[in-house]
Design a protein around this motif. Sequence first.
Motif, mmCIF file in Angstrom:
data_model
loop_
_atom_site.group_PDB
_atom_site.id
_atom_site.type_symbol
_atom_site.label_atom_id
_atom_site.label_comp_id
_atom_site.label_asym_id
_atom_site.label_seq_id
_atom_site.Cartn_x
_atom_site.Cartn_y
_atom_site.Cartn_z
ATOM 1 N N ASP A 55 4.179 -1.301 15.363
ATOM 2 C CA ASP A 55 5.093 -0.213 15.001
ATOM 3 C C ASP A 55 4.796 1.047 15.813
ATOM 4 O OD1 ASP A 55 6.197 -1.873 13.178
ATOM 5 O OD2 ASP A 55 5.305 -0.932 11.405
ATOM 6 N N GLU A 58 5.876 0.599 19.395
ATOM 7 C CA GLU A 58 7.334 0.713 19.481
ATOM 8 C C GLU A 58 7.759 2.187 19.489
ATOM 9 O OE1 GLU A 58 9.483 -1.582 16.500
ATOM 10 O OE2 GLU A 58 11.235 -0.292 16.738
ATOM 11 N N GLN A 59 7.147 2.984 18.619
ATOM 12 C CA GLN A 59 7.454 4.419 18.579
ATOM 13 C C GLN A 59 7.031 5.104 19.878
ATOM 14 O OE1 GLN A 59 8.805 7.156 16.887
ATOM 15 N NE2 GLN A 59 9.984 5.525 15.929
ATOM 16 N N LYS A 62 9.597 4.399 22.468
ATOM 17 C CA LYS A 62 10.837 5.147 22.183
ATOM 18 C C LYS A 62 10.665 6.622 22.475
ATOM 19 C CE LYS A 62 12.915 2.276 18.535
ATOM 20 N NZ LYS A 62 13.065 2.160 17.075
ATOM 21 N N GLN A 63 9.532 7.164 22.061
ATOM 22 C CA GLN A 63 9.300 8.602 22.274
ATOM 23 C C GLN A 63 9.169 8.914 23.762
ATOM 24 O OE1 GLN A 63 9.562 10.962 20.105
ATOM 25 N NE2 GLN A 63 9.556 9.805 18.185
ATOM 26 N N LYS A 66 12.442 9.060 25.331
ATOM 27 C CA LYS A 66 13.193 10.248 24.924
ATOM 28 C C LYS A 66 12.882 11.455 25.815
ATOM 29 C CE LYS A 66 13.561 12.391 20.519
ATOM 30 N NZ LYS A 66 13.264 12.269 19.090
ATOM 31 N N ARG B 165 21.131 13.083 21.069
ATOM 32 C CA ARG B 165 20.680 13.842 19.900
ATOM 33 C C ARG B 165 20.511 15.275 20.372
ATOM 34 N NH1 ARG B 165 15.406 12.664 16.075
ATOM 35 N NH2 ARG B 165 15.654 14.451 14.714
ATOM 36 N N ASP B 317 19.715 8.523 18.178
ATOM 37 C CA ASP B 317 18.347 8.589 18.701
ATOM 38 C C ASP B 317 17.585 7.323 18.309
ATOM 39 O OD1 ASP B 317 15.766 9.149 19.405
ATOM 40 O OD2 ASP B 317 15.472 10.722 17.906
ATOM 41 N N PRO B 318 17.292 6.449 19.281
ATOM 42 C CA PRO B 318 16.588 5.201 18.941
ATOM 43 C C PRO B 318 15.250 5.445 18.246
ATOM 44 C CG PRO B 318 17.245 5.222 21.276
ATOM 45 C CD PRO B 318 17.556 6.580 20.723
ATOM 46 N N SER B 319 14.610 6.570 18.558
ATOM 47 C CA SER B 319 13.285 6.804 17.968
ATOM 48 C C SER B 319 13.365 7.171 16.488
ATOM 49 C CB SER B 319 12.522 7.874 18.753
ATOM 50 O OG SER B 319 13.007 9.155 18.466
ATOM 51 N N SER B 320 14.578 7.447 15.983
ATOM 52 C CA SER B 320 14.710 7.704 14.543
ATOM 53 C C SER B 320 14.835 6.407 13.764
ATOM 54 C CB SER B 320 15.945 8.572 14.270
ATOM 55 O OG SER B 320 15.662 9.915 14.563
ATOM 56 N N ILE B 321 15.093 5.326 14.473
ATOM 57 C CA ILE B 321 15.303 4.041 13.807
ATOM 58 C C ILE B 321 13.971 3.298 13.678
ATOM 59 C CG2 ILE B 321 16.450 1.796 14.016
ATOM 60 C CD1 ILE B 321 18.814 3.266 15.327
ATOM 61 N N SER B 322 13.738 2.791 12.468
ATOM 62 C CA SER B 322 12.481 2.081 12.151
ATOM 63 C C SER B 322 11.244 2.946 12.390
ATOM 64 C CB SER B 322 12.372 0.767 12.949
ATOM 65 O OG SER B 322 13.301 -0.164 12.465
ATOM 66 N N LYS B 323 11.370 4.229 12.148
ATOM 67 C CA LYS B 323 10.214 5.121 12.288
ATOM 68 C C LYS B 323 9.399 5.148 10.990
ATOM 69 C CE LYS B 323 10.675 9.678 12.666
ATOM 70 N NZ LYS B 323 11.039 10.963 13.273
ATOM 71 N N LYS B 326 11.435 0.191 7.914
ATOM 72 C CA LYS B 326 11.940 -0.900 8.767
ATOM 73 C C LYS B 326 13.432 -1.087 8.531
ATOM 74 C CE LYS B 326 9.109 -3.067 11.539
ATOM 75 N NZ LYS B 326 9.485 -2.828 12.931
#
Lengths: 163, 587
Positions: A55, A58-59, A62-63, A66, B165, B317-323, B326
Motif C-alpha cells: 500500500d 503504491e502511494q 502515485k505521489q 503527481k 486536481r 487524483d489517482p493518489s486519493s484512491i485507495s489511500k 481500499k
Amino acid sequence: MRHIISLLMENEAGALSRVAGLFSARGYNIESLTVAVTEDPTLSRMTIVTTGSDDVIEQIIKQLNKLIDVVKVLDLNDGKHIERELMLVKVKATGVYKDEMKRMCDIFRGRIIDVADNSYTIELTGSCSKLDAFIEAIDRSAILETVRTGASGIGRGDRILKV
Amino acid sequence: MDSSAHSATDSHTKSMTGADIVINCLNEEKVKFVFGYPGGAVLHIYDALYKQNGFKHILVRHEQAAVHAADAYSRATGDVGVALVTSGPGATNAVTGIATAYMDSIPLVVISGQVPVPAIGMDAFQEVDMVGITRPCVKHNFLVKHVKDIAPTIKKAFFIAKTGRPGPVVVDIPKDITAHIADFIYPKTVEMRSYSPILKGHSGQIKKAVKLLLGAKRPMIYTGGGLVLGNGSAELVRLAKALNFPVTNTLMGLGGYPATDKQFVGMLGMHGSYEANMAMQHCDVLLAVGARFDDRVIGNPKHFSGQKRTIIHIDVDPSSISKRVKVDVPIVGDVQSVLADMVEILAQEENKTTDTADWWDQINEWRGVQSLDYTYSDTVIKPQYVVQKLWEVTNGEAYVTSDVGQHQMWAAQYYKFDKPRRWINSGGLGTMGVGLPYAMGCQFADKHAQVACITGEGSIQMNIQELSTCAQYGLPIKVILLNNRYLGMVRQWQEFFYENRYSESYMDSLPDFVKLAESYGHIGMQITNPADVEGALKEAFARKDKFVFMDFLTDQAENVFPMVENGKGLSEMVLSPLSGSRLKGEQ
C-alpha cells in the motif's frame, strides 16, 4: 519490502528537493537516492531505494507521479532488473592487512585504485547486498573510510524507461 | 527553463518591462481581481498595475487575507484566484492562505516578489526562500530568473492551477527581472510532457460501476469537495434521481447535492447526521465522488472497513484512491465527465429497477432520531437557532462563509445549501481567521449577493483588520458572530476529554464589537435575546448597502452533536441528550 523506484524528471533547479521533500513530508523511507542527468540534458534520472508495504509503495508511486516535474515513474521490482552500486573503501594496508586486503579485493572482484604508504583504496561495484557482504567479510577495524553512491537500477531486456 | 513548445499569440510583439509583462499576462488570463499588498520587491509591478485598467486590485490589510480572499473568489466562481504579495514577510504571511487553499484543492496563482537575482542567497533585506517554504503546500511553484520566462511561466501557472486536481501555484519573481525588458509573447497553449491529467474515465470501469449500483440493496452516494470543484452537481443530481439513492455530502461537499431534497440524508462525518453516518457504515455499495475518506469523515478506517461493502471511487487524483480505504472500482477522471457517462450508460440499461425500499425504511427510521434536534431556550440564544433563522431570512440563497470551530459545524449542519459554491470554509487545513476574508472574496465574486460570515469571537479576531478593507470597498457583508466567550470547540473537547479543565479556552478581554464595527463606519448590533434574533437578521439584511456586524451572545455551554469521537467508528456516535433519548435498539 525493498523496492527500487526509477524516475525521469525535468532537469530543473529544485526538482530533487521536491522528491526528497515528498518522502520526508509523508514519512516514507529512503535507503538511498541517486540522481544525474541523462543523455537528454533536459532530463534527470533518479533511482530511489525505499521500503514499505504494498500500500505504501503504491502511494509513493502515485505521489511521485503527481509531482509536476516528474515525467515517468517505474517500480523496477515489478519486473526483472539489474541493480548496481559503487563503493570506495579506504582500508589499512599495513602488516597482515597488506595481503589480506588484496586477497579480499580479488575475491569480490574489486580493484585497488589508490595505494598509499599505509592504506589501499578499493573500488567495488555490485548490488547493495554484495557491497554489504564485503564490509562484513573484512576486518571492521581495518576500515578507515567508506563511501557509497547508492543503487542505480535498470530494467532487463526490453524494459526501458524513456520519454 | 522551458523545454516545451509554445505558440505565440500574434506576430507583432511588443517590448516592455517584466512588470508590464506580469500585468499583461494577468489580463490575458482575464483576471478580474487581484488581491494584494505592495512592498519593495513588487514596486515595479505595482507601478505597472497603476497604469492599467484591465483588472482591479484589492488592497487588503494583511497578506494572509489577500490569499484567503482570492481563494474564496475562486471557490465562489470557479475561476483561478490571484494574489500578489511582496518578498520576505509578505510572502511568509501568504503561506497560511496558500496552505489553506492547497488542502482544499483551490486553484490560485500567487505572485510573490523576490529580492533581485544577484542578491538571492545573500540574506538580503526581506529575502526568504519562497519556493522552498511553499514547496510542501503548493501544487507547484516557480522561481523566474529571466524576464523572457515570465510569460510562459505565468501561462503554465494558470494551466497547472486549474487543471486536474486544482491547487495553488506560486510564481516568485525577483525585483530586477520586473525591470528588465523583453518582448511580450503570451503562449496560447501549454504542453508539458510531465503533466497531463486524465479527464475521461475508463469506460469498462464505468460500466462495471453502473452494474454494481443497479444491483445494490443498500446503496449510498457520498460526495465531497471534488464534486463541487469539478462542477459535477447537475450530473450527480441526474444520477441520484434516476436511481433514487440516498446522498450524503462531506463538509467540503455541501451544496453538491441540494440539501432540501428528500434523498439528502445530511452531512456525514465527525459531526454528521445520525442517518448519514449510519447509512455510510451499513451500505452495501458505496459510490464516492470527489471525496477522500479522510479522518474527519469516516473516523477510524479499521472500524469503517470492518463492515463489508463494495466501493466505487471517482476522483481526478489517482493518489486519493485507495489511500485510507481500499477501493474496489477505481475510476480516475473528471467527475463531471465520469458522472455524465454513468448517466448515459444507465439510460441505456434495460432493467433499471432497484430494490431499495427496505433500505429507505431503515434510513427513515434513523432519521426519526432527529439527531440535529436541540433544546430551544427563550432566555439564552442557541447558536443553532441563529443559523436556522439566517437560512430562513436569506431564503437559503446566501454565500455563507465560516471560520473554524463549533460555529463552523453549526453552520454546516443548519444552513441547508441547495447550490454548490455557496458554502465557503476551510475544511482541510481548518484555518481560523478565513471567514471575513472569505466573505470579501464572495462579495467581489457577486457584488449583489447576500454574503454572511458565520464566525466565532476567537476566529474573527484572527483577521479582524479586514474590517478596514470592507470599509474601503463598501462591501455589504453581514458578520454573524456566535459569541459564546469561549474557544467553543476547544472548550467542548476539554469538557469531554479533559474533565472540564478549560485550559486557555476562555476569550477574556473581548472588544466591544459594536463599537469596533462602528469605528470603521460599519453598523454594529448586539443581540442578547432569542426573541430578537429573527428581527435583527431581517433588519441587517435589509441594509443591502451596509456592512453589518452582528454580535449574538450565545449559550456558553452548547455543544456540537452528534459527535464521532477521535479514533471511534462512524456508527459509534455520541448524540445530544435530546436525540439520544429517541434512540431505540442498537447503534
